[in-house]
Design a protein around this motif. Structure first.
Motif, PDB file in Angstrom:
ATOM      1  N   GLN A 163      44.100  35.152  46.419  1.00 44.58           N
ATOM      2  CA  GLN A 163      43.078  35.152  44.951  1.00 44.58           C
ATOM      3  C   GLN A 163      42.083  34.097  44.977  1.00 44.58           C
ATOM      4  N   ARG A 184      49.702  30.004  38.313  1.00 40.63           N
ATOM      5  CA  ARG A 184      50.325  31.144  37.611  1.00 40.63           C
ATOM      6  C   ARG A 184      49.557  32.240  37.078  1.00 40.63           C
ATOM      7  N   ALA A 185      48.443  31.715  36.450  1.00 43.49           N
ATOM      8  CA  ALA A 185      47.135  32.522  36.062  1.00 43.49           C
ATOM      9  C   ALA A 185      46.576  33.315  37.189  1.00 43.49           C
ATOM     10  N   GLU A 198      48.126  34.292  40.127  1.00 43.44           N
ATOM     11  CA  GLU A 198      49.133  34.805  40.683  1.00 43.44           C
ATOM     12  C   GLU A 198      49.039  36.265  39.463  1.00 43.44           C
ATOM     13  N   THR A 199      48.862  36.001  38.452  1.00 41.13           N
ATOM     14  CA  THR A 199      49.006  37.249  37.505  1.00 41.13           C
ATOM     15  C   THR A 199      47.676  37.998  37.024  1.00 41.13           C
ATOM     16  N   GLY A 200      46.641  37.495  37.645  1.00 42.42           N
ATOM     17  CA  GLY A 200      45.438  38.253  37.806  1.00 42.42           C
ATOM     18  C   GLY A 200      44.801  38.109  36.349  1.00 42.42           C
ATOM     19  N   LEU A 201      44.933  36.868  35.904  1.00 43.80           N
ATOM     20  CA  LEU A 201      44.076  36.417  34.742  1.00 43.80           C
ATOM     21  C   LEU A 201      42.875  35.681  34.875  1.00 43.80           C
TER      22      LEU A 201
END
Length: 360
Positions: free
Chosen positions: A76, A30-31, A33-36
Protein backbone atom coordinates in the motif's frame (compact mmCIF):
# COMPACT_ATOMS: atom_id res chain seq x y z
CA UNK A 1 2.07 24.31 4.02
CA UNK A 2 1.86 23.46 0.29
CA UNK A 3 -0.36 20.50 -0.49
CA UNK A 4 -1.70 18.46 -3.36
CA UNK A 5 -4.68 19.98 -5.27
CA UNK A 6 -6.90 17.59 -3.34
CA UNK A 7 -5.42 16.22 -0.20
CA UNK A 8 -7.80 14.17 1.98
CA UNK A 9 -5.29 14.25 4.84
CA UNK A 10 -6.09 17.89 5.54
CA UNK A 11 -9.55 16.75 6.63
CA UNK A 12 -8.15 13.91 8.73
CA UNK A 13 -5.38 15.91 10.45
CA UNK A 14 -7.60 17.77 12.99
CA UNK A 15 -8.78 14.36 14.23
CA UNK A 16 -5.36 12.69 14.01
CA UNK A 17 -3.68 15.36 16.13
CA UNK A 18 -6.19 14.77 18.95
CA UNK A 19 -5.30 11.07 19.18
CA UNK A 20 -2.42 9.49 21.05
CA UNK A 21 0.38 9.24 18.42
CA UNK A 22 0.78 5.48 18.72
CA UNK A 23 -2.98 4.94 18.51
CA UNK A 24 -3.08 7.19 15.44
CA UNK A 25 -0.28 5.19 13.84
CA UNK A 26 -2.13 1.93 14.45
CA UNK A 27 -5.29 3.36 12.91
CA UNK A 28 -3.32 4.57 9.88
CA UNK A 29 -1.88 1.11 9.29
CA UNK A 30 -5.33 -0.41 9.64
CA UNK A 31 -6.82 2.12 7.20
CA UNK A 32 -4.13 1.25 4.68
CA UNK A 33 -4.74 -2.48 5.16
CA UNK A 34 -8.44 -2.09 4.50
CA UNK A 35 -8.05 0.16 1.45
CA UNK A 36 -9.49 3.29 3.03
CA UNK A 37 -6.55 5.52 2.06
CA UNK A 38 -6.83 6.96 -1.48
CA UNK A 39 -3.76 6.73 -3.69
CA UNK A 40 -2.34 9.83 -5.38
CA UNK A 41 -1.72 10.02 -9.13
CA UNK A 42 1.54 8.22 -10.00
CA UNK A 43 4.67 10.24 -10.74
CA UNK A 44 6.50 8.60 -13.64
CA UNK A 45 9.52 10.61 -14.77
CA UNK A 46 12.78 9.29 -16.19
CA UNK A 47 14.79 11.91 -14.30
CA UNK A 48 13.76 10.22 -11.04
CA UNK A 49 14.69 6.65 -11.97
CA UNK A 50 17.70 5.22 -10.11
CA UNK A 51 19.48 1.97 -11.00
CA UNK A 52 21.53 0.52 -8.16
CA UNK A 53 22.55 -3.05 -7.25
CA UNK A 54 20.74 -4.43 -10.32
CA UNK A 55 17.53 -2.86 -9.00
CA UNK A 56 15.59 -0.16 -10.81
CA UNK A 57 14.02 2.29 -8.37
CA UNK A 58 11.13 4.17 -10.03
CA UNK A 59 12.06 7.16 -7.88
CA UNK A 60 14.58 7.82 -5.07
CA UNK A 61 12.07 8.57 -2.27
CA UNK A 62 11.69 5.66 0.13
CA UNK A 63 9.73 5.01 3.31
CA UNK A 64 12.10 4.69 6.25
CA UNK A 65 11.94 1.85 8.74
CA UNK A 66 9.63 2.39 11.69
CA UNK A 67 6.32 2.98 9.94
CA UNK A 68 5.71 -0.57 8.71
CA UNK A 69 7.46 -2.45 11.49
CA UNK A 70 5.88 -5.85 10.78
CA UNK A 71 5.54 -5.78 6.97
CA UNK A 72 1.80 -5.18 7.01
CA UNK A 73 1.37 -2.40 4.42
CA UNK A 74 4.50 -2.29 2.26
CA UNK A 75 2.42 -2.75 -0.91
CA UNK A 76 0.00 0.00 0.00
CA UNK A 77 2.87 2.39 0.73
CA UNK A 78 4.44 1.64 -2.64
CA UNK A 79 1.06 2.59 -4.11
CA UNK A 80 1.29 5.92 -2.27
CA UNK A 81 4.21 6.86 -4.51
CA UNK A 82 7.26 5.67 -2.61
CA UNK A 83 10.03 4.32 -4.80
CA UNK A 84 10.81 1.67 -2.18
CA UNK A 85 9.76 0.68 1.32
CA UNK A 86 11.94 -0.43 4.23
CA UNK A 87 10.06 -2.61 6.73
CA UNK A 88 11.16 -3.22 10.32
CA UNK A 89 13.11 -3.10 12.49
CA UNK A 90 12.28 -6.80 12.88
CA UNK A 91 13.69 -8.82 15.78
CA UNK A 92 14.06 -12.63 15.79
CA UNK A 93 11.61 -13.15 18.65
CA UNK A 94 8.50 -11.08 19.35
CA UNK A 95 8.97 -8.40 21.97
CA UNK A 96 6.71 -5.64 23.30
CA UNK A 97 9.23 -2.81 23.28
CA UNK A 98 9.42 -0.10 25.91
CA UNK A 99 6.56 0.97 28.21
CA UNK A 100 3.96 3.39 26.86
CA UNK A 101 3.71 6.29 26.21
CA UNK A 102 6.73 6.07 23.94
CA UNK A 103 5.85 8.19 20.88
CA UNK A 104 5.44 11.97 21.03
CA UNK A 105 4.57 14.61 18.47
CA UNK A 106 6.46 17.89 18.66
CA UNK A 107 3.95 19.66 16.49
CA UNK A 108 5.36 23.19 16.56
CA UNK A 109 8.77 21.77 15.62
CA UNK A 110 7.47 19.37 12.96
CA UNK A 111 9.31 16.66 14.85
CA UNK A 112 8.77 13.39 16.67
CA UNK A 113 10.43 11.74 19.67
CA UNK A 114 10.18 7.98 19.99
CA UNK A 115 11.50 5.41 22.42
CA UNK A 116 9.69 2.41 20.95
CA UNK A 117 12.44 -0.08 21.80
CA UNK A 118 12.19 -2.43 18.79
CA UNK A 119 8.60 -3.50 19.41
CA UNK A 120 8.17 -6.33 16.94
CA UNK A 121 5.99 -9.33 16.15
CA UNK A 122 9.18 -11.24 15.35
CA UNK A 123 10.60 -12.84 12.22
CA UNK A 124 7.87 -15.42 11.69
CA UNK A 125 5.06 -12.89 11.33
CA UNK A 126 6.93 -10.82 8.74
CA UNK A 127 8.10 -13.89 6.82
CA UNK A 128 4.46 -14.95 6.47
CA UNK A 129 3.57 -11.55 4.99
CA UNK A 130 6.57 -11.26 2.69
CA UNK A 131 6.87 -14.76 1.27
CA UNK A 132 4.07 -14.36 -1.26
CA UNK A 133 4.63 -10.74 -2.21
CA UNK A 134 4.57 -9.67 -5.82
CA UNK A 135 8.09 -8.36 -6.45
CA UNK A 136 6.91 -6.60 -9.59
CA UNK A 137 4.86 -4.29 -7.37
CA UNK A 138 8.00 -2.60 -6.04
CA UNK A 139 11.20 -2.73 -4.01
CA UNK A 140 11.05 -3.78 -0.35
CA UNK A 141 13.97 -3.84 2.06
CA UNK A 142 14.12 -5.48 5.48
CA UNK A 143 15.60 -3.69 8.49
CA UNK A 144 17.00 -6.06 11.11
CA UNK A 145 17.07 -5.44 14.86
CA UNK A 146 18.19 -7.46 17.87
CA UNK A 147 16.19 -8.68 20.82
CA UNK A 148 16.78 -6.68 23.97
CA UNK A 149 18.16 -9.57 26.02
CA UNK A 150 20.39 -11.15 23.35
CA UNK A 151 24.00 -11.08 24.54
CA UNK A 152 25.62 -11.99 21.23
CA UNK A 153 24.09 -9.24 19.12
CA UNK A 154 25.68 -10.46 15.90
CA UNK A 155 23.86 -13.77 16.28
CA UNK A 156 20.48 -12.03 15.98
CA UNK A 157 21.59 -10.23 12.83
CA UNK A 158 22.91 -13.50 11.39
CA UNK A 159 19.55 -15.15 12.02
CA UNK A 160 17.75 -12.25 10.37
CA UNK A 161 20.05 -12.28 7.36
CA UNK A 162 19.49 -16.00 6.77
CA UNK A 163 15.75 -15.72 7.34
CA UNK A 164 15.08 -12.85 4.94
CA UNK A 165 17.83 -13.42 2.36
CA UNK A 166 15.37 -14.67 -0.25
CA UNK A 167 12.58 -12.25 0.67
CA UNK A 168 14.30 -8.86 0.81
CA UNK A 169 15.42 -6.74 -2.13
CA UNK A 170 17.97 -5.22 0.26
CA UNK A 171 18.89 -5.75 3.91
CA UNK A 172 19.64 -3.17 6.61
CA UNK A 173 21.54 -3.67 9.87
CA UNK A 174 20.20 -1.27 12.49
CA UNK A 175 22.76 -0.66 15.23
CA UNK A 176 21.92 3.02 15.66
CA UNK A 177 18.59 3.19 17.48
CA UNK A 178 19.05 4.97 20.83
CA UNK A 179 16.24 2.96 22.43
CA UNK A 180 17.84 -0.48 22.91
CA UNK A 181 20.51 -0.58 25.66
CA UNK A 182 24.03 -1.09 24.29
CA UNK A 183 22.96 -1.07 20.64
CA UNK A 184 24.91 2.00 19.56
CA UNK A 185 28.09 0.52 21.07
CA UNK A 186 28.01 -1.90 18.12
CA UNK A 187 29.20 0.98 15.91
CA UNK A 188 32.71 0.71 17.41
CA UNK A 189 35.33 -0.36 14.86
CA UNK A 190 36.24 -3.91 15.88
CA UNK A 191 32.79 -4.88 17.13
CA UNK A 192 31.29 -3.48 13.95
CA UNK A 193 33.75 -5.35 11.75
CA UNK A 194 32.84 -8.66 13.38
CA UNK A 195 29.13 -7.86 13.08
CA UNK A 196 29.32 -6.92 9.40
CA UNK A 197 31.47 -9.89 8.44
CA UNK A 198 29.23 -12.37 10.21
CA UNK A 199 26.01 -10.85 8.88
CA UNK A 200 27.31 -10.66 5.32
CA UNK A 201 28.40 -14.30 5.43
CA UNK A 202 25.02 -15.34 6.82
CA UNK A 203 23.26 -13.34 4.13
CA UNK A 204 25.30 -15.04 1.41
CA UNK A 205 24.60 -18.46 2.92
CA UNK A 206 20.88 -17.76 3.20
CA UNK A 207 20.72 -16.59 -0.40
CA UNK A 208 22.61 -19.68 -1.60
CA UNK A 209 20.21 -21.97 0.28
CA UNK A 210 17.34 -20.53 -1.77
CA UNK A 211 19.24 -20.25 -5.03
CA UNK A 212 19.05 -16.47 -5.23
CA UNK A 213 21.59 -13.68 -5.48
CA UNK A 214 22.69 -12.12 -2.20
CA UNK A 215 20.70 -8.94 -1.64
CA UNK A 216 22.61 -5.71 -0.94
CA UNK A 217 23.61 -5.20 2.71
CA UNK A 218 23.44 -1.73 4.24
CA UNK A 219 24.29 -0.31 7.65
CA UNK A 220 22.17 2.37 9.33
CA UNK A 221 24.23 4.76 11.45
CA UNK A 222 23.53 7.38 14.11
CA UNK A 223 23.98 11.13 13.69
CA UNK A 224 25.62 11.43 17.12
CA UNK A 225 29.08 10.17 16.16
CA UNK A 226 32.56 11.52 16.79
CA UNK A 227 34.87 12.21 13.87
CA UNK A 228 36.80 9.08 14.86
CA UNK A 229 33.58 7.03 14.85
CA UNK A 230 32.70 8.24 11.36
CA UNK A 231 36.16 7.50 10.03
CA UNK A 232 36.09 4.01 11.57
CA UNK A 233 32.63 3.23 10.17
CA UNK A 234 33.66 4.39 6.70
CA UNK A 235 36.85 2.31 6.72
CA UNK A 236 35.24 -0.84 8.13
CA UNK A 237 32.34 -0.58 5.70
CA UNK A 238 34.73 -0.30 2.76
CA UNK A 239 36.96 -3.09 4.07
CA UNK A 240 34.06 -5.52 4.51
CA UNK A 241 32.58 -4.33 1.20
CA UNK A 242 29.01 -3.87 2.34
CA UNK A 243 26.75 -2.22 -0.20
CA UNK A 244 25.72 1.03 1.42
CA UNK A 245 25.10 3.23 4.45
CA UNK A 246 21.83 4.76 5.65
CA UNK A 247 22.59 8.18 7.11
CA UNK A 248 21.11 8.77 9.70
CA UNK A 249 18.90 7.37 12.42
CA UNK A 250 17.30 9.57 15.10
CA UNK A 251 19.34 11.80 17.42
CA UNK A 252 19.63 11.91 21.20
CA UNK A 253 20.58 15.59 20.95
CA UNK A 254 17.97 18.27 21.71
CA UNK A 255 18.50 21.47 19.70
CA UNK A 256 17.90 24.68 21.62
CA UNK A 257 15.37 25.69 18.96
CA UNK A 258 12.78 23.11 20.11
CA UNK A 259 9.60 24.71 21.46
CA UNK A 260 7.12 21.83 21.88
CA UNK A 261 5.93 20.72 25.29
CA UNK A 262 7.35 17.22 24.75
CA UNK A 263 10.86 18.38 23.86
CA UNK A 264 12.28 16.94 27.07
CA UNK A 265 11.05 13.38 26.51
CA UNK A 266 13.69 10.68 26.26
CA UNK A 267 14.29 8.81 23.04
CA UNK A 268 15.30 9.56 19.49
CA UNK A 269 14.38 12.88 17.88
CA UNK A 270 13.41 12.88 14.19
CA UNK A 271 11.81 15.31 11.78
CA UNK A 272 12.65 18.86 10.73
CA UNK A 273 15.19 19.61 13.53
CA UNK A 274 17.32 16.66 12.39
CA UNK A 275 17.70 17.86 8.81
CA UNK A 276 20.81 19.98 9.16
CA UNK A 277 22.80 17.59 11.35
CA UNK A 278 21.90 14.48 9.35
CA UNK A 279 22.74 16.21 6.06
CA UNK A 280 26.10 17.30 7.46
CA UNK A 281 26.92 13.72 8.50
CA UNK A 282 25.79 12.52 5.08
CA UNK A 283 28.28 14.84 3.38
CA UNK A 284 31.03 13.74 5.76
CA UNK A 285 30.36 10.06 5.07
CA UNK A 286 30.34 10.73 1.31
CA UNK A 287 33.79 12.30 1.67
CA UNK A 288 35.04 9.57 4.03
CA UNK A 289 33.99 6.82 1.62
CA UNK A 290 35.32 8.84 -1.35
CA UNK A 291 32.01 8.45 -3.14
CA UNK A 292 32.60 4.71 -3.45
CA UNK A 293 29.60 3.62 -1.38
CA UNK A 294 25.89 4.05 -1.96
CA UNK A 295 24.44 6.41 0.65
CA UNK A 296 20.79 6.76 1.60
CA UNK A 297 19.97 10.15 3.11
CA UNK A 298 17.45 10.27 5.96
CA UNK A 299 16.45 12.95 8.42
CA UNK A 300 14.05 15.88 8.24
CA UNK A 301 12.91 15.59 4.62
CA UNK A 302 9.61 17.42 4.07
CA UNK A 303 9.70 18.55 0.45
CA UNK A 304 11.48 18.20 -2.88
CA UNK A 305 14.10 20.80 -1.96
CA UNK A 306 15.04 18.85 1.16
CA UNK A 307 15.41 15.66 -0.86
CA UNK A 308 17.55 17.52 -3.40
CA UNK A 309 19.86 18.82 -0.66
CA UNK A 310 20.41 15.25 0.54
CA UNK A 311 21.21 14.14 -3.01
CA UNK A 312 23.67 16.99 -3.54
CA UNK A 313 25.35 16.01 -0.25
CA UNK A 314 25.94 12.48 -1.53
CA UNK A 315 22.72 10.47 -1.35
CA UNK A 316 21.65 8.25 -4.24
CA UNK A 317 18.37 7.51 -2.44
CA UNK A 318 16.48 9.24 0.37
CA UNK A 319 13.97 8.12 2.99
CA UNK A 320 11.40 9.81 5.19
CA UNK A 321 8.84 8.96 7.84
CA UNK A 322 8.24 11.69 10.43
CA UNK A 323 7.04 14.33 7.95
CA UNK A 324 4.29 11.96 6.86
CA UNK A 325 2.70 12.39 10.29
CA UNK A 326 2.09 16.05 9.48
CA UNK A 327 1.59 15.87 5.70
CA UNK A 328 -0.05 12.47 5.18
CA UNK A 329 0.96 9.44 3.09
CA UNK A 330 0.57 11.32 -0.21
CA UNK A 331 3.71 13.30 0.64
CA UNK A 332 5.99 11.01 -1.38
CA UNK A 333 4.20 11.83 -4.63
CA UNK A 334 4.44 15.56 -3.99
CA UNK A 335 8.15 15.35 -3.15
CA UNK A 336 8.80 13.41 -6.34
CA UNK A 337 7.01 16.01 -8.46
CA UNK A 338 8.98 18.82 -6.84
CA UNK A 339 12.27 16.94 -7.06
CA UNK A 340 11.82 16.20 -10.76
CA UNK A 341 11.25 19.90 -11.45
CA UNK A 342 14.33 20.93 -9.45
CA UNK A 343 16.63 18.38 -11.09
CA UNK A 344 15.56 19.49 -14.56
CA UNK A 345 15.82 23.19 -13.71
CA UNK A 346 19.41 22.67 -12.54
CA UNK A 347 20.30 20.70 -15.66
CA UNK A 348 20.65 17.23 -14.18
CA UNK A 349 19.60 14.29 -16.33
CA UNK A 350 19.15 11.99 -13.35
CA UNK A 351 19.39 11.68 -9.59
CA UNK A 352 22.76 9.91 -9.83
CA UNK A 353 24.21 12.78 -11.89
CA UNK A 354 23.34 15.13 -9.03
CA UNK A 355 24.52 12.88 -6.17
CA UNK A 356 27.50 14.36 -4.33
CA UNK A 357 27.70 17.50 -6.44
CA UNK A 358 27.66 19.81 -3.42
CA UNK A 359 31.15 18.69 -2.48
CA UNK A 360 32.41 18.38 -6.06
Amino acid sequence: MPRLPFDPYRFAWPIVRMLDPEVAHGLAVRALETGLVPTPPPVDDDVLKVRLWNLLFPNPVGLAAGFDKDARVYGQMLDQGFGFVEVGSITPQPQPGNPKPRLFRLESDHAVINRMGFNSEGHAASVARLQHRDRARGIVGVNLGKNKNTEDAAADYEIGARTFAHLADFMVINVSSPNTPGLRALQGAEVLRDLLVRTKEALSAGAAEHGVQRPPLLLKIAPDLTDEDKADIAQVSLDVAIDGLIVTNTTIERPATLTSVHKGEGGGLSGRPLFEASTRVLGEMYAATKGKMVLVGVGGIENGRDAYEKILAGASLVELYSAMIYHGPGLAARINRELAEILKADGFASVLHAAGQKGA
